[in-house]
Design a protein around this motif. Structure first.
Motif, PDB file in Angstrom:
ATOM      1  N   PHE A  35      12.229  -6.533   6.246  1.00  0.00           N
ATOM      2  CA  PHE A  35      11.204  -5.860   7.049  1.00  0.00           C
ATOM      3  C   PHE A  35      11.176  -4.370   6.704  1.00  0.00           C
ATOM      4  CE2 PHE A  35      12.541  -9.500   9.599  1.00  0.00           C
ATOM      5  CZ  PHE A  35      11.322 -10.075   9.939  1.00  0.00           C
ATOM      6  N   MET A  36      10.005  -3.879   6.292  1.00  0.00           N
ATOM      7  CA  MET A  36       9.779  -2.460   6.091  1.00  0.00           C
ATOM      8  C   MET A  36       8.607  -2.080   6.990  1.00  0.00           C
ATOM      9  SD  MET A  36       8.526   0.487   5.097  1.00  0.00           S
ATOM     10  CE  MET A  36       6.902  -0.043   4.552  1.00  0.00           C
ATOM     11  N   LEU A  37       8.924  -1.612   8.185  1.00  0.00           N
ATOM     12  CA  LEU A  37       7.905  -1.350   9.191  1.00  0.00           C
ATOM     13  C   LEU A  37       7.904   0.127   9.559  1.00  0.00           C
ATOM     14  CD1 LEU A  37       8.605  -4.411  11.547  1.00  0.00           C
ATOM     15  CD2 LEU A  37       7.114  -4.298   9.535  1.00  0.00           C
ATOM     16  N   GLY A  38       6.792   0.791   9.355  1.00  0.00           N
ATOM     17  CA  GLY A  38       6.656   2.203   9.691  1.00  0.00           C
ATOM     18  C   GLY A  38       5.195   2.538   9.893  1.00  0.00           C
ATOM     19  N   HIS A  39       4.923   3.831  10.094  1.00  0.00           N
ATOM     20  CA  HIS A  39       3.532   4.221  10.334  1.00  0.00           C
ATOM     21  C   HIS A  39       2.980   5.126   9.253  1.00  0.00           C
ATOM     22  CE1 HIS A  39      -0.095   4.952  12.764  1.00  0.00           C
ATOM     23  NE2 HIS A  39       0.225   3.784  13.264  1.00  0.00           N
ATOM     24  N   GLY A  40       3.473   4.941   8.043  1.00  0.00           N
ATOM     25  CA  GLY A  40       2.894   5.636   6.911  1.00  0.00           C
ATOM     26  C   GLY A  40       3.475   7.018   6.686  1.00  0.00           C
ATOM     27  N   PRO A  41       3.266   7.555   5.471  1.00  0.00           N
ATOM     28  CA  PRO A  41       3.869   8.829   5.070  1.00  0.00           C
ATOM     29  C   PRO A  41       3.039  10.062   5.404  1.00  0.00           C
ATOM     30  CG  PRO A  41       2.813   7.821   3.205  1.00  0.00           C
ATOM     31  CD  PRO A  41       2.589   6.886   4.359  1.00  0.00           C
ATOM     32  N   GLU A  42       1.846   9.878   6.004  1.00  0.00           N
ATOM     33  CA  GLU A  42       0.975  11.039   6.212  1.00  0.00           C
ATOM     34  C   GLU A  42       1.543  12.043   7.205  1.00  0.00           C
ATOM     35  OE1 GLU A  42      -0.451   7.882   9.098  1.00  0.00           O
ATOM     36  OE2 GLU A  42       0.230   7.997   7.020  1.00  0.00           O
ATOM     37  N   GLY A  43       2.514  11.621   8.028  1.00  0.00           N
ATOM     38  CA  GLY A  43       3.105  12.539   8.987  1.00  0.00           C
ATOM     39  C   GLY A  43       3.988  13.591   8.352  1.00  0.00           C
ATOM     40  N   TRP A  44       4.538  13.288   7.152  1.00  0.00           N
ATOM     41  CA  TRP A  44       5.477  14.222   6.519  1.00  0.00           C
ATOM     42  C   TRP A  44       5.124  14.580   5.092  1.00  0.00           C
ATOM     43  CZ3 TRP A  44       7.679  12.315   2.106  1.00  0.00           C
ATOM     44  CH2 TRP A  44       7.658  10.918   1.941  1.00  0.00           C
ATOM     45  N   HIS A  45       4.407  13.701   4.377  1.00  0.00           N
ATOM     46  CA  HIS A  45       4.126  13.960   2.965  1.00  0.00           C
ATOM     47  C   HIS A  45       2.966  14.953   2.839  1.00  0.00           C
ATOM     48  CE1 HIS A  45       3.384  13.270  -1.286  1.00  0.00           C
ATOM     49  NE2 HIS A  45       4.465  12.535  -1.353  1.00  0.00           N
ATOM     50  N   PRO A  46       3.113  16.001   2.012  1.00  0.00           N
ATOM     51  CA  PRO A  46       2.049  17.000   1.911  1.00  0.00           C
ATOM     52  C   PRO A  46       0.801  16.510   1.192  1.00  0.00           C
ATOM     53  CG  PRO A  46       3.796  17.489   0.335  1.00  0.00           C
ATOM     54  CD  PRO A  46       4.299  16.358   1.199  1.00  0.00           C
ATOM     55  N   ASN A  47       0.938  15.470   0.362  1.00  0.00           N
ATOM     56  CA  ASN A  47      -0.209  14.940  -0.397  1.00  0.00           C
ATOM     57  C   ASN A  47      -0.217  13.417  -0.324  1.00  0.00           C
ATOM     58  OD1 ASN A  47      -1.211  17.524  -1.719  1.00  0.00           O
ATOM     59  ND2 ASN A  47       0.917  17.495  -2.431  1.00  0.00           N
ATOM     60  N   PRO A  48      -0.533  12.859   0.859  1.00  0.00           N
ATOM     61  CA  PRO A  48      -0.380  11.411   1.039  1.00  0.00           C
ATOM     62  C   PRO A  48      -1.581  10.569   0.622  1.00  0.00           C
ATOM     63  CG  PRO A  48      -1.016  12.406   3.103  1.00  0.00           C
ATOM     64  CD  PRO A  48      -0.906  13.532   2.111  1.00  0.00           C
ATOM     65  N   GLU A  49      -2.609  11.207   0.054  1.00  0.00           N
ATOM     66  CA  GLU A  49      -3.838  10.465  -0.217  1.00  0.00           C
ATOM     67  C   GLU A  49      -3.603   9.223  -1.066  1.00  0.00           C
ATOM     68  OE1 GLU A  49      -5.084  14.825   0.251  1.00  0.00           O
ATOM     69  OE2 GLU A  49      -3.408  13.708  -0.631  1.00  0.00           O
ATOM     70  N   PHE A  50      -2.753   9.330  -2.112  1.00  0.00           N
ATOM     71  CA  PHE A  50      -2.602   8.201  -3.043  1.00  0.00           C
ATOM     72  C   PHE A  50      -1.945   6.994  -2.391  1.00  0.00           C
ATOM     73  CE2 PHE A  50       1.487  10.314  -3.612  1.00  0.00           C
ATOM     74  CZ  PHE A  50       2.378   9.272  -3.805  1.00  0.00           C
ATOM     75  N   PHE A  51      -1.239   7.206  -1.253  1.00  0.00           N
ATOM     76  CA  PHE A  51      -0.635   6.074  -0.551  1.00  0.00           C
ATOM     77  C   PHE A  51      -1.698   5.130   0.025  1.00  0.00           C
ATOM     78  CE2 PHE A  51       2.836   9.203  -0.254  1.00  0.00           C
ATOM     79  CZ  PHE A  51       3.901   8.423  -0.681  1.00  0.00           C
ATOM     80  N   TYR A  52      -2.918   5.629   0.189  1.00  0.00           N
ATOM     81  CA  TYR A  52      -3.980   4.834   0.811  1.00  0.00           C
ATOM     82  C   TYR A  52      -5.117   4.518  -0.159  1.00  0.00           C
ATOM     83  CZ  TYR A  52      -1.352   5.879   4.946  1.00  0.00           C
ATOM     84  OH  TYR A  52      -0.337   5.954   5.865  1.00  0.00           O
TER      85      TYR A  52
END
Length: 365
Positions: free
Chosen positions: A150-167
């Motif tokens: 299980f890898m459950l979280g709410h995404g990297p946009e809360g901490w990553h300065p450039n999270p666009e590519f994750f989505y």
């Protein structure tokens, strides 16, 4: 032991730990680095006494034997193919590509040039998961029959300065974090034969929570919750759930269940522990001591192992073939979510050989 010259392409968030560790492995020598942001390359080059240059200059450098490709996923195939065509061996960050076609093109180019390719993650070579490998191989849980991840979280946009590519295409929780979980499972249980699964997308946009882009909306172009079932060639049945849609959860990260006990594995995005074993006869959980080195952040051990594989003409542990098998599984799981079917994987890989028990820090066999 020969020292292989390493040239780094991509000097972003993950690069410093690679620079730090590659400078200490006995068979590696940092030579040069390049990034589309020349200032980033210059900063790391000055710190580690290497040459900052353009990508073309790095690929033409005769002292570079291995290109360490730390670019964003969308550039993995382009940079890897350019390096192979320049006669360089390649080790790239995960994923191995954005599609099976990209992955196959890298393997085919390496084969045509007589070169080797490796792929992250190399966390499965850390003390925690290698200790789990020893326990399983020695029959501590009997015959493995099932696994959960299980890898459950709410995404990297809360901490990553450039999270666009994750989505964007090639991002999402499966392509971003799935390699850690799947690589750990394949290294412990062998290759996957068949997958099935379902996917969903819970939020149309994400809001950047830090840095200069704080408050900016990011459109979500990929599925962000995936539930999958894995049938391993060994007969083990696995359950894998990856999500960027979950605020909080109380589930194990990784567990493997056998006929004589259970094993609670460490976070596969780390090199250490804890490792916990439940013996059916003893009836209680016990934390196990490590039987291998590399309990600290050891990113770069895969590069060192690739260099050893080149010198000794043996298969690399964090190999391109393993990276492609993981990519095949992830792409297949996404396809299942669209088609609602089960898919037999096109690829097959040998279970990576375990590390020897007597290695010390920054040593490789």
């Amino acid at each position: 032991m020969r020292k292989f010259g390493v040239g780094v392409v991509g000097c972003g968030n993950i690069a410093p730990i690679y620079f730090e560790n590659c400078a200490h492995f006995e068979n590696l020598r940092l030579v040069a680095c390049a990034d589309r942001d020349a200032a980033k390359a210059k900063e790391l080059a000055d710190k580690y006494s290497v040459t900052a240059c353009t990508v073309d200059e790095l690929l033409a450098n005769q002292d570079v034997d291995i290109v360490l490709n730390l670019t964003v996923p969308a550039a993995h195939a382009e940079i890897s193919l350019a390096a192979l065509n320049a006669g360089k061996h390649v080790y790239l960050e995960k994923p191995f590509g954005l599609s099976r076609e990209e992955g196959r093109s890298i393997l085919e180019a390496a084969d045509a040039q007589g070169l080797k390719v490796g792929c992250a993650p190399d966390t499965f070579l850390g003390a925690g998961l290698q200790t789990c490998r020893t326990l399983i191989d020695n029959g501590a849980i009997g015959r493995p029959i099932a696994a959960t991840a299980f890898m459950l979280g709410h995404g990297p946009e809360g901490w990553h300065p450039n999270p666009e590519f994750f989505y964007q295409h090639g991002g999402g929780p499966m392509m971003d974090m799935g390699p850690y979980y799947l690589t750990a499972l394949v290294s412990l249980l062998g290759p996957v034969r068949t997958v099935c699964g379902a996917t969903s997308r819970s939020f149309a946009t994400r809001t950047i929570g830090s840095g200069e882009k704080k408050g900016r909306e990011v459109p979500v172009e990929i599925d962000t919750h995936l539930a999958g079932v894995l049938l391993f060639e060994s007969g083990v049945l696995g359950t894998l759930v990856t999500s960027f849609d979950v605020w909080a959860a109380e589930v194990p990260l990784l567990e493997i269940y056998g006929t004589k006990g259970s094993l609670s594995l460490p976070d596969p995005n780390t090199f250490g522990g804890p490792v916990r074993h439940f013996d059916a006869e003893g009836g209680e959980w016990r934390e196990m001591e490590f039987t291998r080195a590399y309990s600290e952040n050891s990113r770069g051990i895969g590069v060192a192992d690739l260099a050893s594989a080149i010198q000794n003409n043996r298969p690399a542990r964090a190999s391109g073939e393993l990276g492609y098998h993981i990519l095949d599984a992830m792409v297949s799981l996404h396809e299942c979510g669209t088609a609602g079917s089960r898919i037999d994987l096109q690829s097959r890989v040998e279970q990576p050989k375990a590390l020897p028990p007597d290695l010390k820090a920054f040593e490789i066999d």
